[in-house]
Design a protein around this motif. Structure first.
Motif, PDB file in Angstrom:
ATOM      1  N   SER A 193      29.066 -60.070  21.258  1.00  0.00           N
ATOM      2  CA  SER A 193      29.226 -58.808  20.540  1.00  0.00           C
ATOM      3  C   SER A 193      29.056 -57.611  21.469  1.00  0.00           C
ATOM      4  CB  SER A 193      28.199 -58.725  19.412  1.00  0.00           C
ATOM      5  OG  SER A 193      28.168 -57.425  18.863  1.00  0.00           O
ATOM      6  N   PRO A 194      30.007 -56.682  21.474  1.00  0.00           N
ATOM      7  CA  PRO A 194      29.822 -55.446  22.244  1.00  0.00           C
ATOM      8  C   PRO A 194      28.746 -54.555  21.633  1.00  0.00           C
ATOM      9  CG  PRO A 194      31.829 -55.324  20.933  1.00  0.00           C
ATOM     10  CD  PRO A 194      31.319 -56.726  20.801  1.00  0.00           C
ATOM     11  N   VAL A 195      28.430 -54.779  20.347  1.00  0.00           N
ATOM     12  CA  VAL A 195      27.353 -54.015  19.707  1.00  0.00           C
ATOM     13  C   VAL A 195      26.017 -54.373  20.356  1.00  0.00           C
ATOM     14  CG1 VAL A 195      26.099 -53.615  17.550  1.00  0.00           C
ATOM     15  CG2 VAL A 195      28.597 -53.785  17.530  1.00  0.00           C
ATOM     16  N   GLU A 196      25.809 -55.664  20.606  1.00  0.00           N
ATOM     17  CA  GLU A 196      24.592 -56.080  21.312  1.00  0.00           C
ATOM     18  C   GLU A 196      24.551 -55.455  22.701  1.00  0.00           C
ATOM     19  OE1 GLU A 196      22.233 -60.151  22.670  1.00  0.00           O
ATOM     20  OE2 GLU A 196      24.383 -60.244  22.236  1.00  0.00           O
ATOM     21  N   ASP A 197      25.690 -55.505  23.403  1.00  0.00           N
ATOM     22  CA  ASP A 197      25.754 -54.922  24.746  1.00  0.00           C
ATOM     23  C   ASP A 197      25.452 -53.427  24.705  1.00  0.00           C
ATOM     24  OD1 ASP A 197      26.484 -57.404  25.708  1.00  0.00           O
ATOM     25  OD2 ASP A 197      28.621 -56.961  25.685  1.00  0.00           O
ATOM     26  N   TYR A 198      25.917 -52.768  23.665  1.00  0.00           N
ATOM     27  CA  TYR A 198      25.705 -51.313  23.539  1.00  0.00           C
ATOM     28  C   TYR A 198      24.218 -50.994  23.416  1.00  0.00           C
ATOM     29  CZ  TYR A 198      25.443 -46.716  21.345  1.00  0.00           C
ATOM     30  OH  TYR A 198      25.110 -45.415  21.037  1.00  0.00           O
ATOM     31  N   PHE A 199      23.510 -51.696  22.543  1.00  0.00           N
ATOM     32  CA  PHE A 199      22.088 -51.412  22.353  1.00  0.00           C
ATOM     33  C   PHE A 199      21.270 -51.804  23.586  1.00  0.00           C
ATOM     34  CE2 PHE A 199      23.184 -51.455  17.733  1.00  0.00           C
ATOM     35  CZ  PHE A 199      22.723 -50.166  17.440  1.00  0.00           C
ATOM     36  N   ILE A 200      21.692 -52.835  24.301  1.00  0.00           N
ATOM     37  CA  ILE A 200      21.025 -53.195  25.556  1.00  0.00           C
ATOM     38  C   ILE A 200      21.237 -52.083  26.583  1.00  0.00           C
ATOM     39  CG2 ILE A 200      21.072 -54.790  27.510  1.00  0.00           C
ATOM     40  CD1 ILE A 200      21.701 -57.023  25.517  1.00  0.00           C
ATOM     41  N   TYR A 201      22.442 -51.532  26.604  1.00  0.00           N
ATOM     42  CA  TYR A 201      22.754 -50.432  27.520  1.00  0.00           C
ATOM     43  C   TYR A 201      21.858 -49.230  27.232  1.00  0.00           C
ATOM     44  CZ  TYR A 201      25.515 -46.700  29.746  1.00  0.00           C
ATOM     45  OH  TYR A 201      25.924 -45.639  30.508  1.00  0.00           O
ATOM     46  N   ILE A 202      21.704 -48.902  25.955  1.00  0.00           N
ATOM     47  CA  ILE A 202      20.847 -47.775  25.569  1.00  0.00           C
ATOM     48  C   ILE A 202      19.410 -48.047  26.003  1.00  0.00           C
ATOM     49  CG2 ILE A 202      19.875 -46.504  23.607  1.00  0.00           C
ATOM     50  CD1 ILE A 202      22.798 -45.800  24.213  1.00  0.00           C
ATOM     51  N   ASP A 203      18.943 -49.272  25.801  1.00  0.00           N
ATOM     52  CA  ASP A 203      17.571 -49.626  26.155  1.00  0.00           C
ATOM     53  C   ASP A 203      17.321 -49.559  27.659  1.00  0.00           C
ATOM     54  OD1 ASP A 203      14.936 -50.657  25.230  1.00  0.00           O
ATOM     55  OD2 ASP A 203      15.491 -52.419  26.416  1.00  0.00           O
ATOM     56  N   ASP A 204      18.374 -49.742  28.447  1.00  0.00           N
ATOM     57  CA  ASP A 204      18.239 -49.738  29.908  1.00  0.00           C
ATOM     58  C   ASP A 204      18.443 -48.358  30.530  1.00  0.00           C
ATOM     59  OD1 ASP A 204      17.709 -52.441  29.947  1.00  0.00           O
ATOM     60  OD2 ASP A 204      19.771 -53.028  30.407  1.00  0.00           O
ATOM     61  N   LEU A 205      18.743 -47.356  29.706  1.00  0.00           N
ATOM     62  CA  LEU A 205      18.944 -46.010  30.243  1.00  0.00           C
ATOM     63  C   LEU A 205      17.650 -45.476  30.851  1.00  0.00           C
ATOM     64  CD1 LEU A 205      21.055 -44.317  27.401  1.00  0.00           C
ATOM     65  CD2 LEU A 205      21.833 -44.794  29.735  1.00  0.00           C
ATOM     66  N   PRO A 206      17.756 -44.653  31.881  1.00  0.00           N
ATOM     67  CA  PRO A 206      16.542 -44.043  32.460  1.00  0.00           C
ATOM     68  C   PRO A 206      15.998 -42.940  31.548  1.00  0.00           C
ATOM     69  CG  PRO A 206      18.507 -43.187  33.545  1.00  0.00           C
ATOM     70  CD  PRO A 206      18.973 -44.270  32.615  1.00  0.00           C
ATOM     71  N   TYR A 207      14.716 -42.705  31.655  1.00  0.00           N
ATOM     72  CA  TYR A 207      14.112 -41.588  30.924  1.00  0.00           C
ATOM     73  C   TYR A 207      14.553 -40.291  31.594  1.00  0.00           C
ATOM     74  CZ  TYR A 207      10.525 -38.626  28.822  1.00  0.00           C
ATOM     75  OH  TYR A 207       9.878 -37.635  28.123  1.00  0.00           O
ATOM     76  N   PRO A 208      14.909 -39.204  30.881  1.00  0.00           N
ATOM     77  CA  PRO A 208      14.788 -38.993  29.436  1.00  0.00           C
ATOM     78  C   PRO A 208      16.068 -39.325  28.652  1.00  0.00           C
ATOM     79  CG  PRO A 208      15.271 -36.913  30.481  1.00  0.00           C
ATOM     80  CD  PRO A 208      15.242 -37.935  31.588  1.00  0.00           C
ATOM     81  N   ASP A 209      17.097 -39.840  29.346  1.00  0.00           N
ATOM     82  CA  ASP A 209      18.357 -40.144  28.643  1.00  0.00           C
ATOM     83  C   ASP A 209      18.125 -41.153  27.522  1.00  0.00           C
ATOM     84  OD1 ASP A 209      19.551 -38.460  30.433  1.00  0.00           O
ATOM     85  OD2 ASP A 209      20.377 -40.050  31.695  1.00  0.00           O
ATOM     86  N   LYS A 210      17.282 -42.147  27.795  1.00  0.00           N
ATOM     87  CA  LYS A 210      17.015 -43.168  26.780  1.00  0.00           C
ATOM     88  C   LYS A 210      16.370 -42.560  25.556  1.00  0.00           C
ATOM     89  CE  LYS A 210      14.244 -47.336  25.959  1.00  0.00           C
ATOM     90  NZ  LYS A 210      13.346 -48.353  26.551  1.00  0.00           N
ATOM     91  N   GLU A 211      15.365 -41.720  25.761  1.00  0.00           N
ATOM     92  CA  GLU A 211      14.657 -41.102  24.624  1.00  0.00           C
ATOM     93  C   GLU A 211      15.601 -40.263  23.784  1.00  0.00           C
ATOM     94  OE1 GLU A 211      10.441 -38.775  23.994  1.00  0.00           O
ATOM     95  OE2 GLU A 211      11.738 -38.105  25.634  1.00  0.00           O
ATOM     96  N   GLU A 212      16.472 -39.530  24.449  1.00  0.00           N
ATOM     97  CA  GLU A 212      17.418 -38.679  23.728  1.00  0.00           C
ATOM     98  C   GLU A 212      18.426 -39.513  22.941  1.00  0.00           C
ATOM     99  OE1 GLU A 212      18.680 -35.026  22.404  1.00  0.00           O
ATOM    100  OE2 GLU A 212      16.943 -35.492  23.677  1.00  0.00           O
ATOM    101  N   ALA A 213      18.934 -40.581  23.556  1.00  0.00           N
ATOM    102  CA  ALA A 213      19.917 -41.424  22.872  1.00  0.00           C
ATOM    103  C   ALA A 213      19.300 -42.149  21.690  1.00  0.00           C
ATOM    104  CB  ALA A 213      20.509 -42.430  23.862  1.00  0.00           C
ATOM    105  N   GLU A 214      18.055 -42.628  21.857  1.00  0.00           N
ATOM    106  CA  GLU A 214      17.429 -43.407  20.791  1.00  0.00           C
ATOM    107  C   GLU A 214      17.095 -42.581  19.556  1.00  0.00           C
ATOM    108  OE1 GLU A 214      14.155 -45.430  22.658  1.00  0.00           O
ATOM    109  OE2 GLU A 214      15.369 -47.238  23.017  1.00  0.00           O
TER     110      GLU A 214
END
Length: 494
Positions: free
Chosen positions: A374-395
């Motif tokens: 699923s690309p949906v799983e890949d998408y959420f993994i990508y968000i989780d791997d973002l560096p701070y503060p990009d991850k916090e903003e995306a989440e």
């Protein structure tokens, strides 16, 4: 086992016997040589094995982790129970739409009371399922507006853990493309192409896939505008029955449709004008065309479904005869429904219970699970791997949807398929290859990877079961396939 009478079995007994006869070694060899050439499976040979029948051998050396081959399915289908979880191309089995569409569609269908990954009837799995999410996906992806964070303030994580509380307008915005999730353009998907006849059963990633599916399978099974009302009603009844009982019948119907359409194509190119002889009431040229249309299936079938299906754990061995009788009756009911929809006397032998049973048995013994990540799983993994503060903003935007999806966020496309080359691979509890999807394998093809170095001339084997199980458990599971394993690992542990 009590007798179930299928008149076609008796009327066309000679033709059915010819169809079910084991292909000659030369015919089989010619077929697989041509198939390997057409599919560019370099480094492979399929030969007869004295011990196991057909077997796949390496004609080149393969390194550990190297791709051995990719095998295009002859026929396959997504499980009915999986269609709430994801929308994929009905021919290529890649995900379609967008990340937003996949998430919004799944949550919206679940909000209607359609549970993910469970069986549901045809009325909620086909027509109304897509009617509920009927949208026009914009081809202008660059014009998709950025998500408005303020509009999601009411969708807190605590509220969205029950997806029935997800505001409908938010889900609609995801589905229709007016709400864009951060970084989703890193995971672009093909646009949704509907069935040209509007049946709402099938969707595609391109017009080429839609045309190929129509030519090979779907033109006989479409319930859209081109279907006569009586035929449409009969097809819907057949599909409803399959979704209520066993969706393996949908695969069997695709095989019969494939053979009929293949037969018609062969007939249109047939220029033999000689006075035909007859075989069991069927003219000889027609008989030969039926045999040719059946050839790809003749290489795969082995036993009738009700003879080879494994006995469920909750069925006592003393009730085995009754169980197999029920399975045969179920197949007969399905066949009668299919006949009401697409039967034609010209290819009547294809609608015999013997043929139907062998087709379904082919999937029981030779199928490989159809799995597309699923690309949906890949998408959420990508968000989780973002560096701070990009991850916090995306989440701030994505976390509520992840909470609403729960553990189902990672459910992949699941189905059953028949792969002609993979089906020739024999089992070993110490295999040198495995079916494994790499990151780049995002479609319905089978991918076989070397587990260790494979020498030229060595047989390429896979494991049909979990090879790490104890010896006795492995043998018990393999008994369902009709053989006792005598690979080096089993001989050592016996």
């Amino acid at each position: 086992m009590a007798s179930i009478i299928c008149p076609l079995d008796k009327e066309y007994s000679d033709i059915i016997a010819a169809l079910l006869a084991t292909p000659s070694p030369q015919s089989s060899q010619d077929y697989y040589d041509q198939l390997i050439t057409e599919r560019r499976c370099h480094g492979l040979e399929i030969k007869q094995s004295e011990e196991h029948g057909k077997a796949v051998y390496a004609s080149l050396e393969f390194k550990e982790g190297e791709l051995v081959f990719r095998d295009q399915m002859l026929v396959g289908a997504q499980h009915s129970s999986n269609k709430v979880d994801c929308l994929v191309c009905s021919y290529f089995f890649c995900y379609i739409g967008s990340i937003e569409f996949q998430i919004g569609r799944k949550l919206y269908l679940q909000s209607l009371g359609l549970p993910a990954n469970t069986e549901h009837d045809h009325e909620t799995s086909s027509h109304s399922l897509e009617e509920a999410c009927l949208v026009e996906l914009s081809d202008e992806e660059d014009n998709t507006p950025t998500v408005n964070h303020d509009s999601l303030q009411s969708c807190s994580s605590s509220n969205m853990k029950n997806n029935n509380l997800v505001p409908k307008e938010v889900l609609e915005a995801l589905v229709n493309g007016s709400l864009a999730l951060p970084h989703s353009k890193q995971f672009t998907l093909p646009s949704v192409i509907p069935c040209p006849q509007g049946c709402e059963e099938e969707h595609y990633c391109s017009k080429l896939c839609a045309e190929a599916d129509w030519e090979l399978f779907h033109s006989l099974l479409c319930t859209g505008e081109s279907s006569r009302s009586s035929r449409q009603e009969a097809l819907v009844k057949f599909i409803e029955h399959a979704n209520r009982t066993n969706d393996i019948f949908l695969l069997a119907a695709k095989v019969i449709s494939f053979m009929i359409l293949r037969y018609k194509k062969l007939k249109s190119h047939h220029q033999d004008q000689k006075q035909p002889t007859t075989v069991n009431g069927v003219d000889d040229s027609r008989f030969r065309l039926l045999l040719e249309a059946w050839k790809p299936i003749s290489m795969g079938f082995k036993r009738r479904w009700w003879d080879c299906i494994a006995l469920p754990d909750d069925v006592d061995c003393h009730d085995e005869t009754s169980f197999r009788q029920q399975i045969k009756e179920l197949a007969f009911t399905s066949l009668q429904l299919l006949k009401e929809a697409i039967f034609d006397k010209e290819y009547a032998p294809l609608f015999s219970l013997e043929i139907y049973g062998h087709i379904i048995g082919m999937f029981e013994l030779n199928n490989l699970d159809l799995v597309v990540a699923s690309p949906v799983e890949d998408y959420f993994i990508y968000i989780d791997d973002l560096p701070y503060p990009d991850k916090e903003e995306a989440e701030k935007v994505t976390q509520p949807f992840l909470d609403a999806l729960g553990d189902d966020y990672s459910v992949c496309c699941q189905g059953t398929a028949f792969f002609p080359i993979q089906s020739c691979m024999n089992h070993s509890c110490y295999p040198n290859a495995k079916a494994f999807k790499r990151d780049e394998d995002r479609d319905g093809e089978a991918t076989i990877i070397a587990l260790r170095p494979i020498l030229k001339g060595e047989e390429i084997t896979i494991s049909y079961i979990d090879e790490d199980l104890p010896y006795k458990e492995r043998q018990a599971l393999l008994a369902d396939y009709g053989f006792r394993c005598r690979c080096p690992k089993c001989l050592e542990e016996a």
